[in-house]
Design a protein around this motif. Structure first.
Motif, short mmCIF file in Angstrom:
data_model
loop_
_atom_site.label_atom_id
_atom_site.label_comp_id
_atom_site.label_asym_id
_atom_site.label_seq_id
_atom_site.Cartn_x
_atom_site.Cartn_y
_atom_site.Cartn_z
N PRO A 76 0.71 -1.30 0.09
CA PRO A 76 0.04 -0.08 -0.12
C PRO A 76 0.78 1.17 -0.01
O PRO A 76 1.75 1.28 0.79
N LYS A 77 0.55 2.21 -0.76
CA LYS A 77 1.06 3.50 -0.85
C LYS A 77 1.12 4.18 0.32
O LYS A 77 0.14 4.25 0.77
N GLY A 78 2.25 4.85 0.76
CA GLY A 78 2.26 5.75 1.80
C GLY A 78 2.35 4.99 3.17
O GLY A 78 2.09 5.64 4.17
N ILE A 79 2.39 3.90 3.25
CA ILE A 79 2.64 2.91 4.47
C ILE A 79 4.17 3.36 5.31
O ILE A 79 4.98 3.73 4.40
N THR A 80 3.88 3.36 6.45
CA THR A 80 5.26 3.50 7.19
C THR A 80 5.72 2.37 7.97
O THR A 80 4.76 1.54 8.26
N PRO A 81 6.99 2.48 8.45
CA PRO A 81 7.55 1.23 9.48
C PRO A 81 6.28 1.09 10.61
O PRO A 81 6.21 -0.19 10.87
N GLU A 82 6.06 2.26 11.10
CA GLU A 82 4.97 1.82 12.30
C GLU A 82 3.74 1.13 11.93
O GLU A 82 3.21 0.49 12.71
N GLN A 83 3.46 1.19 10.49
CA GLN A 83 2.08 0.54 10.10
C GLN A 83 2.35 -0.82 9.32
O GLN A 83 1.40 -1.52 9.01
N ASN A 84 3.64 -1.27 9.52
CA ASN A 84 4.06 -2.50 9.05
C ASN A 84 3.04 -3.76 9.80
O ASN A 84 2.95 -3.79 10.94
N ALA A 85 2.36 -4.64 8.71
CA ALA A 85 1.34 -5.32 9.44
C ALA A 85 2.20 -6.48 10.25
O ALA A 85 1.31 -7.17 11.05
N TYR A 86 3.43 -6.80 10.29
CA TYR A 86 3.83 -7.72 10.90
C TYR A 86 3.84 -7.13 12.47
O TYR A 86 3.84 -8.08 13.42
N LEU A 87 3.89 -6.05 12.83
CA LEU A 87 3.89 -5.37 14.08
C LEU A 87 2.46 -5.83 14.69
O LEU A 87 2.34 -5.91 15.69
N LYS A 88 1.40 -5.51 13.72
CA LYS A 88 0.16 -6.03 14.32
C LYS A 88 -0.13 -7.43 14.83
O LYS A 88 -0.48 -7.82 15.80
N ASP A 89 0.41 -8.32 13.96
CA ASP A 89 0.69 -9.59 14.25
C ASP A 89 1.33 -10.30 15.20
O ASP A 89 0.89 -11.02 16.50
N LEU A 90 2.53 -9.41 15.58
CA LEU A 90 3.48 -9.62 16.81
C LEU A 90 2.61 -9.23 18.09
O LEU A 90 2.76 -9.89 19.10
N LYS A 91 2.12 -8.05 18.08
CA LYS A 91 1.00 -7.76 19.08
C LYS A 91 0.26 -8.73 19.48
O LYS A 91 -0.28 -9.09 20.75
N GLU A 92 -0.69 -9.20 18.50
CA GLU A 92 -1.76 -10.24 18.59
C GLU A 92 -1.30 -11.24 19.11
O GLU A 92 -1.72 -12.10 19.97
#
Length: 574
Positions: A76-92
């Motif tokens: 996705p255009k404009g995505i930032t490192p903070e929005q990396n989906a790996y981080l979401k999964d890591l949290k979950e």
């Protein structure tokens, strides 16, 4: 019987030497830097360590990052490192939350990190090169990861770390304490190739160059003869960025073509055998002066961009993508980024890989004995050092089949933004072998069932789609990039394998940790080299090289040469 790769044999043989060295080390860990107690897992009571156990309370870890744009254009255009989906999964999955103290483009990382080091404002998890590892080790800033690793490293992570006989882990230990988790890979991943626009060669009725003279003729034609046939004078020959020895779009392969071996890409000198049992600093050898003279003439003739000294790697990529340049030195992975972007922009673009041209025929690339200049360490102040180990486990886990349809680029998963990240050291060879085995057996899907599944399956699908002309799932460039970097027999890794088999390489022989003088004076010598070489390319007298050699030797180079040769005579496996 499984054949042990030569570089692994070196590692295995060297292990005993490093054990002796580590045991005799005089450094002491500071008081208070003791292993952290095992974390409590979900449920609140002491539980057996679980490599992927979820914390009952959120564990926040801090990091810093130098990043490049996502390789996959479907991101996705404009995505930032903070929005990396790996981080979401890591949290979950693990209840670990990553907070970045700062993020910068990778070209600015070194300077930014140096300031952080000077101020002591360090994150919890550190991605370090050898010099910074040594600095922080000496300052007693690194946590002992022994217990965290022993308790929480997954069987797969331990398998990777033991694949070299445990050599790399020993290298980053002291007094029996594990101070870092090394990321090491097949050293031939560093092999330099020449990437060139085949469609431009065809337009001008030229053959792929095998010698430096032929390359110069082709490069001039790319400047002067409208290779893209658009009727405009808007192309140049060879891309080059301001960092002459870097990880990409730099001049390593060019110098290798002259039999010159100045650097592996870190700015530090490479070390080559002198034929009498000693190592020479490749950076100051006469062949480097010859190569600099040729770069100067190329600059005058417009083969190089007149503004190369102002361009970082991202600006170089912009020129490749826009179709302004038709030749680049680089490693096996270029088709996956950024050549794929050019293929999608220009339907005529046809990039091929060839062995680097040399003076009298194909040249020999510089290849390290060991490729492992990155290590993950933990700030001794971090409350949960085992979280770093669990994050490595998490990334490896995401390669399994059950996550195939989940972690896709179009869903915001950017693999090269996730840290700490450890690969299977033989990952690319595994992909090449498994995909070609499946193609030859006319399989419709990959049968492999381990943590390599996703990487292999993704390349297999891209390959099948590219060969079938199917762009329903991804663009031509995306499919071609996966195929031509990792699976094609004449592509990036396929050609690299041939170069390895044909012994068409020269080894960088030094694989120890940076010496004391390298740590103290390396940055000063790097700066001296970069400034002097750039001035020569842009028109200063080539004889400035001789002054550079004298300065390099007197400012610490001679001491480094002695230290490296002491290491070579006492510890290296030859």
């Amino acid at each position: 019987m499984k054949r042990i790769k030569p570089w692994k044999m070196i590692l295995l043989a060297a292990l005993s030497l490093f054990v002796i060295s580590a045991c005799s080390g005089q450094g002491k860990e500071p008081a208070g830097n003791q292993p952290q107690a095992a974390a409590k897992e979900e449920g609140g009571t002491a539980a057996p360590p679980d490599p992927l156990g979820k914390y009952p309370e959120t564990v926040t870890v801090t990091e810093v990052m130098g990043f490049n744009p996502p390789e996959d254009p479907r991101t996705p255009k404009g995505i930032t490192p903070e929005q990396n989906a790996y981080l979401k999964d890591l949290k979950e999955m693990l209840n670990i939350e990553v907070k970045y103290k700062w993020t910068v483009p990778s070209s600015q990382f070194s300077q930014k990190f140096s300031l952080a080091l000077a101020s002591g404002d360090l994150p919890d998890i550190l991605e370090l090169d050898g010099k910074n590892f040594e600095k922080l080790k000496k300052q007693g800033m690194l946590a002992d990861l022994t217990e965290a690793y022993n308790d929480y490293a997954s069987p797969t992570l331990k398998k990777y770390m033991e694949s070299d006989g445990g050599f790399a882990m020993k290298t980053y230990s002291q007094d029996g304490k594990q101070l870092g988790i090394p990321a090491f890979e097949d050293p031939f991943l560093s092999t330099q190739l020449l990437w060139i626009r085949k469609d431009w060669l065809d337009n001008l009725k030229l053959e792929p160059p095998k010698t430096m003279d032929e390359l110069e003729m082709v490069a001039k034609a790319f400047v002067q003869q409208d290779p893209d046939q658009n009727g405009k004078n808007d192309t140049y020959g060879v891309v080059l960025q301001k960092n002459l020895f870097f990880w990409g779009f730099d001049a390593r392969g060019f110098f290798n073509g002259f039999g010159a071996y100045p650097s592996m890409g870190d700015g530090q000198t490479a070390w080559i055998q002198d034929g009498s049992g000693k190592l020479l600093p490749g950076l100051i050898q006469p062949e480097v002066k010859t190569a600099l003279g040729k770069l100067q003439s190329w600059y005058k003739e417009g083969i190089l961009d007149k503004e190369f000294a102002l361009k970082d790697e991202n600006k170089a990529v912009e020129d490749i993508t826009a179709g302004k340049v038709g030749i680049s030195y680089g490693e096996w992975w270029y088709p996956n980024w950024p050549l794929n972007l050019n293929v999608d922009k220009d339907p005529n673009a046809d990039w091929i890989a060839i062995q680097i041209p040399g003076l009298d025929g194909p040249g020999k690339s510089l290849v390290p004995k060991i490729r492992g200049d990155k290590v993950y360490a933990v700030n001794k102040k971090m409350k949960n050092p085992e979280a770093a180990i669990k994050m490595i486990n998490f990334y490896i886990e995401m390669g399994n089949k059950e996550y195939l349809n989940q972690n896709q680029a179009e869903k915001g998963y950017v693999y090269n933004w996730f840290s700490p990240r450890i690969y299977n050291p033989a990952q690319i060879e595994t992909i090449y072998t498994e995909v070609n085995k499946a193609l030859e057996a006319n399989q419709t899907e990959i049968t492999l069932d381990d943590e390599n599944y996703k990487n292999v399956a993704d390349v297999f699908k891209a390959t099948k789609d590219y060969l079938a002309g199917d762009t329903s799932n991804a663009s031509k460039g995306v499919n071609w990039g996966q195929y031509f970097s990792r699976a094609a027999k004449d592509g990036g890794w396929g050609l690299t394998r041939q170069i390895k088999e044909n012994q068409a390489f020269v080894n960088h022989e030094f694989y120890g940790l940076p010496t004391a003088t390298q740590v103290e004076k390396g940055a000063q010598l790097d700066k001296l080299m970069q400034e002097t070489f750039t001035k020569i390319i842009m028109g200063s007298s080539v004889d400035e090289f001789d002054k550079f050699v004298a300065s390099w030797k007197s400012l610490g180079g001679d001491e480094i040469t002695q230290e490296v040769n002491n290491w070579y005579s006492q510890q290296a496996v030859k």
